[in-house]
Scaffold this motif. Structure first.
Motif, PDB file in Angstrom:
ATOM      1  N   SER A  57     -16.348  61.778  93.707  1.00 38.83           N
ATOM      2  CA  SER A  57     -17.234  60.915  94.477  1.00 38.83           C
ATOM      3  C   SER A  57     -18.469  61.710  94.909  1.00 38.83           C
ATOM      4  N   THR A  58     -19.639  61.136  94.674  1.00 37.19           N
ATOM      5  CA  THR A  58     -20.886  61.775  95.099  1.00 37.19           C
ATOM      6  C   THR A  58     -21.123  61.449  96.567  1.00 37.19           C
ATOM      7  N   ILE A  59     -21.461  62.466  97.332  1.00 36.27           N
ATOM      8  CA  ILE A  59     -21.793  62.277  98.736  1.00 36.27           C
ATOM      9  C   ILE A  59     -23.273  62.596  98.884  1.00 36.27           C
ATOM     10  N   GLY A  60     -24.027  61.612  99.363  1.00 41.53           N
ATOM     11  CA  GLY A  60     -25.476  61.790  99.483  1.00 41.53           C
ATOM     12  C   GLY A  60     -26.135  61.648  98.130  1.00 41.53           C
ATOM     13  N   VAL A  61     -26.647  62.769  97.618  1.00 46.05           N
ATOM     14  CA  VAL A  61     -27.313  62.747  96.315  1.00 46.05           C
ATOM     15  C   VAL A  61     -27.076  64.070  95.595  1.00 46.05           C
ATOM     16  N   LYS A  62     -26.924  64.002  94.288  1.00 39.51           N
ATOM     17  CA  LYS A  62     -26.810  65.200  93.463  1.00 39.51           C
ATOM     18  C   LYS A  62     -27.965  65.136  92.466  1.00 39.51           C
ATOM     19  N   ILE A  63     -28.678  66.232  92.325  1.00 38.32           N
ATOM     20  CA  ILE A  63     -29.862  66.243  91.469  1.00 38.32           C
ATOM     21  C   ILE A  63     -29.634  67.138  90.252  1.00 38.32           C
ATOM     22  N   ASP A  64     -29.893  66.580  89.086  1.00 41.84           N
ATOM     23  CA  ASP A  64     -29.856  67.312  87.818  1.00 41.84           C
ATOM     24  C   ASP A  64     -31.202  67.136  87.152  1.00 41.84           C
ATOM     25  N   LYS A  65     -31.447  67.937  86.126  1.00 45.78           N
ATOM     26  CA  LYS A  65     -32.686  67.736  85.375  1.00 45.78           C
ATOM     27  C   LYS A  65     -32.439  67.948  83.897  1.00 45.78           C
ATOM     28  N   LYS A  66     -33.250  67.275  83.117  1.00 48.53           N
ATOM     29  CA  LYS A  66     -33.203  67.435  81.673  1.00 48.53           C
ATOM     30  C   LYS A  66     -34.603  67.216  81.128  1.00 48.53           C
ATOM     31  N   ILE A  67     -34.972  68.042  80.166  1.00 47.74           N
ATOM     32  CA  ILE A  67     -36.270  67.899  79.504  1.00 47.74           C
ATOM     33  C   ILE A  67     -36.070  67.082  78.239  1.00 47.74           C
ATOM     34  N   VAL A  68     -36.868  66.033  78.103  1.00 47.05           N
ATOM     35  CA  VAL A  68     -36.837  65.191  76.907  1.00 47.05           C
ATOM     36  C   VAL A  68     -38.225  65.202  76.285  1.00 47.05           C
ATOM     37  N   SER A  69     -38.288  64.896  75.009  1.00 41.12           N
ATOM     38  CA  SER A  69     -39.560  64.836  74.313  1.00 41.12           C
ATOM     39  C   SER A  69     -39.940  63.376  74.102  1.00 41.12           C
ATOM     40  N   ILE A  70     -41.069  62.999  74.643  1.00 43.86           N
ATOM     41  CA  ILE A  70     -41.585  61.633  74.510  1.00 43.86           C
ATOM     42  C   ILE A  70     -42.951  61.717  73.838  1.00 43.86           C
ATOM     43  N   ASP A  71     -43.036  61.149  72.641  1.00 39.60           N
ATOM     44  CA  ASP A  71     -44.285  61.183  71.876  1.00 39.60           C
ATOM     45  C   ASP A  71     -44.857  62.597  71.795  1.00 39.60           C
ATOM     46  N   ASP A  72     -44.018  63.539  71.411  1.00 44.82           N
ATOM     47  CA  ASP A  72     -44.386  64.950  71.247  1.00 44.82           C
ATOM     48  C   ASP A  72     -44.827  65.633  72.536  1.00 44.82           C
ATOM     49  N   GLU A  73     -44.440  65.086  73.660  1.00 42.25           N
ATOM     50  CA  GLU A  73     -44.765  65.706  74.948  1.00 42.25           C
ATOM     51  C   GLU A  73     -43.469  65.904  75.721  1.00 42.25           C
ATOM     52  N   ASP A  74     -43.299  67.104  76.302  1.00 41.37           N
ATOM     53  CA  ASP A  74     -42.103  67.375  77.096  1.00 41.37           C
ATOM     54  C   ASP A  74     -42.217  66.701  78.459  1.00 41.37           C
ATOM     55  N   VAL A  75     -41.137  66.036  78.850  1.00 37.91           N
ATOM     56  CA  VAL A  75     -41.055  65.350  80.132  1.00 37.91           C
ATOM     57  C   VAL A  75     -39.784  65.828  80.832  1.00 37.91           C
ATOM     58  N   THR A  76     -39.940  66.340  82.031  1.00 33.59           N
ATOM     59  CA  THR A  76     -38.785  66.754  82.823  1.00 33.59           C
ATOM     60  C   THR A  76     -38.312  65.558  83.635  1.00 33.59           C
ATOM     61  N   LEU A  77     -37.079  65.146  83.379  1.00 35.19           N
ATOM     62  CA  LEU A  77     -36.477  64.072  84.157  1.00 35.19           C
ATOM     63  C   LEU A  77     -35.675  64.688  85.287  1.00 35.19           C
ATOM     64  N   MET A  78     -36.039  64.362  86.506  1.00 34.44           N
ATOM     65  CA  MET A  78     -35.280  64.773  87.689  1.00 34.44           C
ATOM     66  C   MET A  78     -34.347  63.607  87.998  1.00 34.44           C
ATOM     67  N   LEU A  79     -33.054  63.814  87.758  1.00 32.60           N
ATOM     68  CA  LEU A  79     -32.062  62.751  87.843  1.00 32.60           C
ATOM     69  C   LEU A  79     -31.376  62.783  89.203  1.00 32.60           C
ATOM     70  N   TRP A  80     -31.667  61.798  90.016  1.00 33.49           N
ATOM     71  CA  TRP A  80     -31.089  61.693  91.345  1.00 33.49           C
ATOM     72  C   TRP A  80     -29.868  60.779  91.275  1.00 33.49           C
ATOM     73  N   ASP A  81     -28.696  61.376  91.276  1.00 31.29           N
ATOM     74  CA  ASP A  81     -27.423  60.659  91.237  1.00 31.29           C
ATOM     75  C   ASP A  81     -27.075  60.326  92.690  1.00 31.29           C
ATOM     76  N   VAL A  82     -27.378  59.090  93.084  1.00 28.63           N
ATOM     77  CA  VAL A  82     -27.267  58.676  94.480  1.00 28.63           C
ATOM     78  C   VAL A  82     -25.871  58.119  94.755  1.00 28.63           C
ATOM     79  N   GLN A  83     -25.328  58.486  95.915  1.00 29.43           N
ATOM     80  CA  GLN A  83     -24.011  57.998  96.338  1.00 29.43           C
ATOM     81  C   GLN A  83     -23.926  56.496  96.147  1.00 29.43           C
TER      82      GLN A  83
END
Length: 165
Positions: free
Chosen positions: A34-60
């Motif tokens: 169970s997530t309490i509060g928020v857990k933050i992860d990140k992943k870099i994806v390529s969108i149209d040949d540009e790197d985009v860092t996704l900051m993923l906020w997994d909210v309770q």
């Protein structure tokens, strides 16, 4: 590099954390945490040949004893609403959360992830219930954190939409 904040929202136990783990680490675990509060992860994806860092906020997850704090949504570029196909009440919870997001921070790119699609025999949300949100038909993606079905697709399509807006 572009950075975008994505909030994972939904009822308790719908699979938000499992979806993030599948996307970021390509793993799945049967153990429930169970997530309490928020857990933050990140992943870099390529969108149209540009790197985009996704900051993923997994909210309770929202339930009878907890309501998502609007402060977690600030700065979000988009969100994923997760519904557990084996629990009908999670659909109405997701739609309620969507209205709260709209009220608190306005319109943002989003998708509804109908999760746990691998549990065919346990699915309780029927096609008529899914059709009741037909005005969002192009916003619905069936996923499975366990098998990985459409997980990458959901995050990547959202990322592409966020970069374009």
């Amino acid at each position: 590099m572009i950075q975008k904040k994505v909030c994972m929202l939904g009822a308790t136990g719908v699979g938000k954390t499992s979806l993030v783990r599948r996307f970021v680490q390509t793993i799945f675990s049967e153990k429930y945490h169970s997530t309490i509060g928020v857990k933050i992860d990140k992943k870099i994806v390529s969108i149209d040949d540009e790197d985009v860092t996704l900051m993923l906020w997994d909210v309770q997850g929202e339930d009878t004893g907890y309501t998502i704090r609007p402060s977690f949504l600030r700065g979000a570029s988009g969100f994923l609403l997760v519904v557990d196909l084996t629990r009908t009440e999670t659909l109405s919870t997701a739609l309620s959360i969507k209205q709260m997001v709209k009220r608190e921070i306005g319109e943002l790119p989003f998708f509804i992830m109908l999760n746990k699609s691998d549990l065919q025999e346990d699915i309780k949300i029927t096609d008529p219930e899914i059709l009741s949100i037909a005005d969002m038909d192009d916003r619905i993606i069936r996923t499975s954190a366990k098998t990985g079905e459409n997980v990458e697709t959901a995050f990547n399509v959202l990322a592409k939409e966020m970069v374009a807006s």
